[in-house]
Design an enzyme around this catalytic site. Structure first.
Site, PDB file in Angstrom:
ATOM      1  N   ARG A   1      -3.085  -9.741   5.594  1.00 27.88           N
ATOM      2  CA  ARG A   1      -3.563  -9.871   4.204  1.00 27.88           C
ATOM      3  C   ARG A   1      -2.429  -9.424   3.303  1.00 27.88           C
ATOM      4  O   ARG A   1      -2.066  -8.246   3.321  1.00 27.88           O
ATOM      5  CB  ARG A   1      -4.811  -8.995   4.035  1.00 27.88           C
ATOM      6  CG  ARG A   1      -5.473  -9.080   2.676  1.00 27.88           C
ATOM      7  CD  ARG A   1      -6.702  -8.181   2.615  1.00 27.88           C
ATOM      8  NE  ARG A   1      -7.362  -8.273   1.320  1.00 27.88           N
ATOM      9  CZ  ARG A   1      -6.983  -7.591   0.239  1.00 27.88           C
ATOM     10  NH1 ARG A   1      -5.958  -6.763   0.288  1.00 27.88           N
ATOM     11  NH2 ARG A   1      -7.622  -7.736  -0.908  1.00 27.88           N
TER      12      ARG A   1
ATOM     13  N   LYS B   1       0.823  -1.214   0.000  1.00 26.16           N
ATOM     14  CA  LYS B   1       0.000   0.000   0.000  1.00 26.16           C
ATOM     15  C   LYS B   1       0.853   1.258   0.000  1.00 26.16           C
ATOM     16  O   LYS B   1       2.055   1.229   0.248  1.00 26.16           O
ATOM     17  CB  LYS B   1      -0.941  -0.008   1.214  1.00 26.16           C
ATOM     18  CG  LYS B   1      -2.103  -0.980   1.020  1.00 26.16           C
ATOM     19  CD  LYS B   1      -3.123  -0.883   2.119  1.00 26.16           C
ATOM     20  CE  LYS B   1      -4.244  -1.896   1.862  1.00 26.16           C
ATOM     21  NZ  LYS B   1      -5.159  -2.016   2.997  1.00 26.16           N
TER      22      LYS B   1
HETATM   23  C1  9MG Z   1     -10.032  -5.737   0.204  1.00 22.77           C
HETATM   24  N1  9MG Z   1      -9.011  -5.115   1.017  1.00 22.77           N
HETATM   25  C2  9MG Z   1      -8.011  -4.292   0.591  1.00 22.77           C
HETATM   26  N2  9MG Z   1      -7.267  -3.903   1.641  1.00 22.77           N
HETATM   27  C3  9MG Z   1      -7.801  -4.483   2.735  1.00 22.77           C
HETATM   28  C4  9MG Z   1      -7.498  -4.449   4.097  1.00 22.77           C
HETATM   29  O1  9MG Z   1      -6.495  -3.725   4.566  1.00 22.77           O
HETATM   30  N3  9MG Z   1      -8.257  -5.173   4.938  1.00 22.77           N
HETATM   31  C5  9MG Z   1      -9.305  -5.898   4.474  1.00 22.77           C
HETATM   32  N4  9MG Z   1     -10.040  -6.578   5.374  1.00 22.77           N
HETATM   33  N5  9MG Z   1      -9.646  -5.964   3.188  1.00 22.77           N
HETATM   34  C6  9MG Z   1      -8.911  -5.254   2.341  1.00 22.77           C
END
Ligand code: 9MG
Length: 255
Positions: free
Chosen positions: A237, A203
């Site tokens: 994630r 990110k």
């Molecule tokens: C779909 N998505 C993209 N970034 C995310 C994040 O940080 N957390 C979650 N739960 N979904 C995300």
């Protein structure tokens, strides 16, 4: 949790897995690299992304969920839409990951009786507008309070506490300072008693801290995932599953 975007416009992989067959292949690869779940999404949530129709999202996501469920892969579906939640549950998904925290009409009902896991994420605004001017008086207090209220709403609808994970939503209506404050507050968020999911992989936050372009953020992302786990996150994630699993395993062995 490994990321599989079945979208032509996702920020991190630019549509490389937009074809269902490619997405399935990628999901199986992430599973083999050590992901416990794969998170399949058919609508980009990157800053500025435009919404897609229910039909378009269903057409992108459901064949992938069905194929992966048949292969025994634990699938999380990243969606804000009740109709997609219902179809994904029927197709065999194990988790619904809603960046909108089940605030759409019918979303709580769509998951309440299904016995699936749910991820409740904080977002200020919508993906189309969220990075324009994020504003908080007390980011940690406001995000923590929001997550507590949404988790309570899901519990009131009959979802067992053990099925709920919370997520501060890094990059979703947050400046670098907000993201850093929330990251440092992960132990506090974990003390709410729900598993915490952290998603920082590739990110802007990682770009801001390293000065790296999107395709060079792997090392920064692995470092942040490891630190998130050390700070109490139960799920990270990530795009780079193999590298993240290695980093966590080395830390577990040597700490
Ligand atoms: C779909 N998505 C993209 N970034 C995310 C994040 O940080 N957390 C979650 N739960 N979904 C995300």
């Amino acid at each position: 949790m490994g990321v599989v975007n079945v979208t032509p416009d996702s920020f991190s992989d630019g549509g490389r897995f937009a074809e269902p067959a490619r997405a399935i292949e990628q999901a199986l690869r992430l599973r083999d690299e050590g992901a416990d779940f794969v998170d399949v999404g058919g609508e980009s949530t990157r800053p500025g992304a435009a919404p897609v129709s229910d039909d378009e999202e269903l057409a992108r996501v459901i064949p992938v969920v069905e194929a992966l469920a048949r292969e025994g892969v634990a699938v999380s579906v990243d969606t804000m839409k009740p109709e997609v939640m219902t179809a994904a549950i029927a197709a065999g998904c194990a988790i619904v990951n809603d960046v909108n925290a089940f605030r759409a009409e019918g979303a709580v009902e769509a998951v309440a009786k299904a016995g699936v896991g749910v991820v409740v994420m904080h977002m200020q605004g919508t993906p189309a507008t969220m990075q324009k001017a994020p504003l908080y008086a007390d980011v940690v207090g406001e995000v923590g309070g929001f997550l507590r209220r949404r988790a309570a709403a899901l519990e009131s609808a009959g979802i067992a506490r053990e099925r709920i994970a919370v997520d501060p939503g890094f990059g979703f209506g947050k400046t670098l300072e907000h993201n850093v404050a929330l990251f440092r507050a992960l132990p506090q968020l974990a003390s709410m008693g729900y598993p915490v999911l952290a998603g920082v992989s590739r990110k802007r936050l990682i770009g801001d801290l390293t000065g790296r372009a999107l395709d060079e953020r792997s090392a920064g992302s692995v470092a942040a995932a490891l630190l998130a786990v050390q700070n109490g996150a139960s799920v990270v994630r990530v795009h780079d599953v193999k590298e993240t699993v290695d980093a966590i395993n080395v830390w577990l062995a040597l700490r």
